[in-house]
Design an enzyme around this catalytic site. Structure first.
Site, PDB file in Angstrom:
ATOM      1  N   HIS A  68       0.818  -1.209   0.000  1.00  0.00           N
ATOM      2  CA  HIS A  68       0.000   0.000   0.000  1.00  0.00           C
ATOM      3  C   HIS A  68       0.854   1.262   0.000  1.00  0.00           C
ATOM      4  O   HIS A  68       0.413   2.314  -0.474  1.00  0.00           O
ATOM      5  CB  HIS A  68      -0.947  -0.003   1.199  1.00  0.00           C
ATOM      6  CG  HIS A  68      -2.148  -0.870   0.998  1.00  0.00           C
ATOM      7  ND1 HIS A  68      -3.415  -0.483   1.337  1.00  0.00           N
ATOM      8  CD2 HIS A  68      -2.269  -2.120   0.481  1.00  0.00           C
ATOM      9  CE1 HIS A  68      -4.277  -1.444   1.032  1.00  0.00           C
ATOM     10  NE2 HIS A  68      -3.594  -2.456   0.530  1.00  0.00           N
ATOM     11  N   VAL A  72       1.209   4.245  -3.822  1.00  0.00           N
ATOM     12  CA  VAL A  72       0.812   5.653  -3.710  1.00  0.00           C
ATOM     13  C   VAL A  72       2.078   6.504  -3.703  1.00  0.00           C
ATOM     14  O   VAL A  72       2.801   6.528  -2.713  1.00  0.00           O
ATOM     15  CB  VAL A  72       0.000   5.910  -2.422  1.00  0.00           C
ATOM     16  CG1 VAL A  72      -0.449   7.362  -2.352  1.00  0.00           C
ATOM     17  CG2 VAL A  72      -1.208   4.979  -2.358  1.00  0.00           C
ATOM     18  N   GLY A  74       4.859   5.926  -4.806  1.00  0.00           N
ATOM     19  CA  GLY A  74       6.092   5.152  -4.775  1.00  0.00           C
ATOM     20  C   GLY A  74       6.433   4.674  -3.379  1.00  0.00           C
ATOM     21  O   GLY A  74       5.760   4.997  -2.400  1.00  0.00           O
ATOM     22  N   ASN A  96      -7.533   1.792   3.308  1.00  0.00           N
ATOM     23  CA  ASN A  96      -6.665   1.638   4.472  1.00  0.00           C
ATOM     24  C   ASN A  96      -7.375   1.764   5.817  1.00  0.00           C
ATOM     25  O   ASN A  96      -6.959   1.155   6.804  1.00  0.00           O
ATOM     26  CB  ASN A  96      -5.544   2.690   4.430  1.00  0.00           C
ATOM     27  CG  ASN A  96      -4.664   2.551   3.208  1.00  0.00           C
ATOM     28  OD1 ASN A  96      -4.529   1.473   2.649  1.00  0.00           O
ATOM     29  ND2 ASN A  96      -4.052   3.657   2.785  1.00  0.00           N
ATOM     30  N   THR A 196      -1.826 -15.727   0.033  1.00  0.00           N
ATOM     31  CA  THR A 196      -1.726 -17.065   0.585  1.00  0.00           C
ATOM     32  C   THR A 196      -1.665 -17.040   2.109  1.00  0.00           C
ATOM     33  O   THR A 196      -1.688 -18.082   2.756  1.00  0.00           O
ATOM     34  CB  THR A 196      -0.492 -17.807   0.029  1.00  0.00           C
ATOM     35  OG1 THR A 196      -0.536 -19.166   0.441  1.00  0.00           O
ATOM     36  CG2 THR A 196       0.794 -17.184   0.535  1.00  0.00           C
ATOM     37  N   ASP A 248      -6.642 -17.808   2.744  1.00  0.00           N
ATOM     38  CA  ASP A 248      -6.317 -19.159   2.292  1.00  0.00           C
ATOM     39  C   ASP A 248      -6.772 -20.127   3.383  1.00  0.00           C
ATOM     40  O   ASP A 248      -6.148 -20.221   4.438  1.00  0.00           O
ATOM     41  CB  ASP A 248      -4.808 -19.269   2.042  1.00  0.00           C
ATOM     42  CG  ASP A 248      -4.343 -20.685   1.765  1.00  0.00           C
ATOM     43  OD1 ASP A 248      -5.193 -21.601   1.692  1.00  0.00           O
ATOM     44  OD2 ASP A 248      -3.124 -20.886   1.620  1.00  0.00           O
ATOM     45  N   THR A 251      -3.903 -23.322   4.201  1.00  0.00           N
ATOM     46  CA  THR A 251      -2.716 -23.052   5.030  1.00  0.00           C
ATOM     47  C   THR A 251      -2.692 -21.548   5.341  1.00  0.00           C
ATOM     48  O   THR A 251      -1.894 -20.800   4.779  1.00  0.00           O
ATOM     49  CB  THR A 251      -1.425 -23.462   4.294  1.00  0.00           C
ATOM     50  OG1 THR A 251      -1.381 -22.810   3.008  1.00  0.00           O
ATOM     51  CG2 THR A 251      -1.355 -24.967   4.091  1.00  0.00           C
TER      52      THR A 251
END
Length: 332
Positions: A68, A72, A74, A96, A196, A248, A251
Site C-alpha cells: 500500500h 501511492v 512510490g 486503508n 496465501t 487461504d 494453510t
C-alpha cells in the site's frame, strides 16, 4: 459502460503525468547500511520475528503495508504518516481505514534503529525489509533487499483512494492499476500470491459471495456452492462487516502456493482473486495460475523478482525527501 470508459481515460492521463519510467532499479543497493548501520537488517528481523510470534497475522499485515505504500507516490513511507496540519493521512483513505495494521511494529523498529544509528535508516527501507522478513518467517522465499530509499515529505489521501486496487475490482481494472505502477500482468498474478496468508474482513469479500457468476449458478458438482455457503455463514448480506476469515483456508498462516490451488478449486476468497480464473478470456493468466499451483519453487522465484520490482517504484534517493526520526511525522 460510460463510467468504466471514463475511469480508464483518467488512469491513462495519470499514467502519462506520473511518467512511464516508474521503476528505479539502479538507485538502490544491497548492503546499503553496511558501514553506516551494520546491524540494521538484524534489528528489523528481530522485531518482525517477535511481532509475528505474538500475532501470526502480522506477517501478512506488514507485507500489505509495503504494498500500500508503494502504490501511492512510490515506496517512500508515505503510508506511515499521520495527519498533520493540512495534510490528510493515507491511513484514512478507503482502502486503508480500519484495515491496515502493523504501524506499532514499524514504530518499535524505528525506535530501536534510532537508538543504534540516528537519522540513518529510512522508514521506507524498514517497510521493504519487514515485508521480506515476514514472508521468510511464514515459510516463503528470501531475497536481498535493495536499500537506500528516503522518506516522503508528504502523504496522498487522494492517491491512496485512486491507486490501491479494490478487492472487488474486475480483471481489467486490476491490470490498469498495476500498469500505472509500471507492473505487468505477470507481476499482478504473482504479487497477488501474497494472499496465501492473512485474513480479510467480511466487507472485503461480501461481493464475492452474493454476486453469483454463471459458472457458479450451474455448478453441477457443487464445487463452488459448498465454499460459498461456508462464507455465507460468516458474512451475511448485511452486517458483520468486520468479521475476519482466512484468505487461504488450507494453510492460512503459511506463505506457499496454495493460493493458486484454491483459485483452481473455486476457493478464492476475494472477488478480485477469482477474476484470474473467471475473467481471463485469453487463457494466458490461467496458464500462469496452473504453473504456480503445480510448482511452488517457480512461484517463489517469480515472487522474488516481482516484489523487488515493486519495491523500486518511484523511490526517493540522494537528497530527495529525508530520513524521518519518527515514521509518523516529517522532521521539524
Amino acid at each position: 459502460m460510460e463510467i468504466s470508459r471514463a475511469f480508464f481515460i483518467i488512469m491513462i492521463l495519470l499514467f502519462v503525468l506520473r511518467g512511464t519510467n516508474t521503476l528505479s532499479d539502479d538507485l538502490l543497493f544491497l548492503d546499503y547500511y553496511k558501514e553506516t548501520c551494520p546491524l540494521a537488517e538484524e534489528i528489523v528481523r528481530r522485531n518482525v520475528e517477535n511481532a509475528v510470534l505474538k500475532d501470526p497475522r502480522m506477517a501478512a499485515s506488514l507485507v500489505r503495508l509495503h504494498f500500500h505504500d508503494c502504490f501511492v507516490m512510490g515506496c517512500d513511507g508515505s503510508v506511515l504518516l499521520d495527519s498533520y496540519g493540512a495534510m490528510v493521512s493515507e491511513k484514512l483513505a478507503g482502502p486503508n481505514f480500519n484495515s491496515l495494521r502493523g504501524f506499532e511494529v514499524i514504530d518499535k523498529i524505528k525506535y530501536n534503529l534510532e537508538e543504534a544509528c540516528p537519522y540513518t535508516v529510512s522508514c521506507a527501507d524498514i517497510l521493504a525489509l519487514a515485508a521480506r522478513d515476514s514472508v521468510v518467517l511464514r515459510g516463503g522465499p528470501t531475497w536481498g533487499v535493495p536499500l537506500g530509499r528516503r522518506d516522503s515529505l508528504k502523504a496522498s489521501f487522494d492517491g491512496a483512494n485512486l491507486y490501491i486496487p479494490s478487492p472487488n475490482s474486475s480483471l481489467e481494472i486490476l491490470i490498469e492499476n498495476f500498469k500505472v505502477q509500471g507492473l505487468d500482468i505477470r507481476d499482478l498474478v504473482t504479487l497477488s500470491g501474497s494472499h496465501t496468508m492473512g485474513r480479510a474482513r467480511c466487507l472485503s469479500f461480501r461481493q464475492r459471495i452474493y454476486d453469483i457468476t454463471m459458472e457458479e449458478r450451474y455448478d453441477k458438482y457443487k464445487r463452488y456452492r459448498t465454499f460459498r455457503r461456508i462464507l455465507e455463514s460468516i458474512c451475511p448480506e448485511s452486517g458483520n462487516d468486520n468479521q475476519l476469515t482466512p484468505l487461504d483456508y488450507t494453510t492460512p498462516t503459511r506463505f506457499d502456493n496454495h493460493y493458486y490451488i484454491n483459485l483452481l478449486q473455486g476457493r478464492g476468497l476475494l472477488f478480485s482473486d477469482n477474476t484470474f480464473v473467471t475473467q481471463d478470456h485469453e487463457g494466458e493468466i490461467i496458464k500462469q495460475v496452473w504453473a504456480y499451483a503445480a510448482d511452488q519453487d517457480l512461484f517463489f522465484a517469480k515472487y522474488v523478482n516481482s516484489i523487488i520490482k515493486m519495491g523500486n517504484i518511484n523511490v526517493l534517493t540522494g537528497h530527495e525527501g529525508e530520513i524521518r526520526k519518527n515514521c509518523r511525522f516529517i522532521n521539524t
